[in-house]
Design a protein around this motif. Structure first.
Motif, short mmCIF file in Angstrom:
data_model
loop_
_atom_site.label_atom_id
_atom_site.label_comp_id
_atom_site.label_asym_id
_atom_site.label_seq_id
_atom_site.Cartn_x
_atom_site.Cartn_y
_atom_site.Cartn_z
N PHE A 68 0.83 -1.20 0.00
CA PHE A 68 0.00 0.00 0.00
C PHE A 68 0.88 1.26 0.00
N HIS A 69 1.87 1.31 0.89
CA HIS A 69 2.73 2.48 1.01
C HIS A 69 3.46 2.75 -0.30
N SER A 70 4.17 1.74 -0.81
CA SER A 70 5.00 1.93 -2.00
C SER A 70 4.14 2.28 -3.21
N LEU A 99 -5.24 -0.38 -5.45
CA LEU A 99 -5.79 0.18 -4.21
C LEU A 99 -7.31 0.06 -4.17
N LEU A 100 -7.97 0.35 -5.28
CA LEU A 100 -9.43 0.35 -5.30
C LEU A 100 -9.99 -1.06 -5.15
N GLU A 101 -9.32 -2.06 -5.70
CA GLU A 101 -9.77 -3.44 -5.52
C GLU A 101 -9.81 -3.81 -4.04
N ARG A 102 -8.99 -3.15 -3.26
CA ARG A 102 -8.89 -3.42 -1.83
C ARG A 102 -9.65 -2.38 -1.00
N PRO A 133 -9.37 -5.41 7.29
CA PRO A 133 -8.46 -4.25 7.25
C PRO A 133 -7.01 -4.69 7.37
N VAL A 134 -6.13 -4.01 6.64
CA VAL A 134 -4.72 -4.42 6.64
C VAL A 134 -4.04 -4.08 7.95
N ALA A 135 -4.32 -2.90 8.53
CA ALA A 135 -3.65 -2.49 9.77
C ALA A 135 -4.23 -1.17 10.23
N GLY A 136 -3.93 -0.81 11.48
CA GLY A 136 -4.44 0.42 12.04
C GLY A 136 -3.86 1.67 11.43
#
Length: 325
Positions: free
Chosen positions: A179-181, A213-216, A227-230
């Motif tokens: 997500f970040h990269s 990103l949108l698929e997720r 959710p991936v993380a806080g």
């Protein structure tokens, strides 16, 4: 947004005020452009420019200041990396709207080409290194300042992974995007695309990353929908290198306005997370800052109403709700 809230946003540094005038108040171009021209001579922009070294760098380094290393007090204490070196300083000036001609008059691109090398393998500055995020910022900063970044553009396109995004850990063998990269790469590609007036290959790569990103839904695992993380809802300005649904929505808004396309409904849940973070007073509060040495603070302490986050949250919701003019 109430008149009181608008006045509060307008009573800010020119680096933010001109964007509020353009995107919230919808002032005539001659108004916000006049404010934008002040960024290089007043406030944050002028202060950042004053820290530039004679050789074109900031803090004597490309991504890290010259005095940062394994033996430095920061590294020894486990503190996060400093945010004072050349790349971070250029990012700020570009995002604040400083006219590139100010830095071109200082021959910044030429000086960095001659004097600045990456801490990774001593590589030339405008050629980038192996980190996708660093390369995305370098691509954007280079095209902004008129440097030759054609080889870097091609390298970034080559590093797109089969799932449509990017991962800075590709050099370690990762074949799944981050997500970040992905977000940092998308922001760099969009900046490049706007600067050159269009590039079909770059546009196709950018849209594939946006699709990732949108698929997720901007915050979920594709495999489970969880959710991936806080950190997806940690809203902090400056954004730095870190992902949040607000940071992602800011990019999607800019891409949507550039492409002339409506918001994608797959981002709906993420948008409601942003809306839920708005206080009853119509502001967004500063989250826990990303720790690291800075030249000077540019936003409020944790827990206080953040003008920057309030600006970004407001324009994202206006875009999503169809209220932007």
């Amino acid at each position: 947004m109430s008149t009181r809230d608008v006045r509060w946003l307008l009573d800010t540094d020119p680096a933010l005020r001109w964007q509020v005038e353009r995107d919230v108040v919808h002032a005539p171009p001659e108004v916000w452009r006049a404010t934008r021209a002040r960024v290089a001579t007043e406030g944050f922009g002028a202060r950042m420019l004053a820290h530039q070294d004679d050789d074109g760098r900031w803090a004597g380094g490309a991504f890290f200041p010259a005095d940062f290393g394994p033996e430095s007090p920061e590294a020894q204490s486990g503190a996060w990396q400093p945010f004072t070196a050349t790349t971070w300083s250029l990012n700020a000036l570009r995002e604040w709207g400083v006219d590139a001609e100010v830095l071109r008059a200082r021959r910044t691109a030429e000086k960095l080409d001659a004097t600045c090398r990456w801490e990774y393998d001593d590589l030339p500055y405008w050629g980038g290194e192996v980190d996708c995020c660093i390369n995305a910022w370098t691509l954007a900063n280079g095209v902004w300042l008129g440097a030759n970044v054609s080889a870097l553009r091609a390298e970034m396109l080559r590093r797109r992974l089969p799932d449509g995004g990017w991962n800075c850990e590709w050099v370690e063998g990762s074949v799944r995007s981050s997500f970040h990269s992905t977000l940092n790469t998308l922001k760099g590609l969009l900046w490049y695309e706007r600067a050159v007036g269009g590039d079909d290959e770059v546009r196709a790569a950018r849209r594939s990353g946006e699709e990732y990103l949108l698929e997720r839904g901007l915050f979920r695992r594709l495999s489970t929908g969880e959710p991936v993380a806080g950190w997806t809802t940690r809203f902090t300005y400056p954004f730095r290198a870190y992902y949040s649904v607000l940071n992602a929505a800011v990019h999607l808004r800019e891409a949507s306005l550039h492409d002339g396309t409506p918001p994608d409904p797959r981002a709906a849940d993420a948008i409601e997370m942003i809306r839920a973070a708005r206080t009853p007073e119509g502001t967004w509060l500063q989250g826990r800052p990303w720790a690291g040495r800075v030249w000077f603070p540019v936003d409020v302490p944790e827990g206080e109403p953040s003008p920057w986050l309030t600006y970004y949250g407001t324009v994202v919701l206006d875009w999503w709700d169809g209220e932007a003019s």
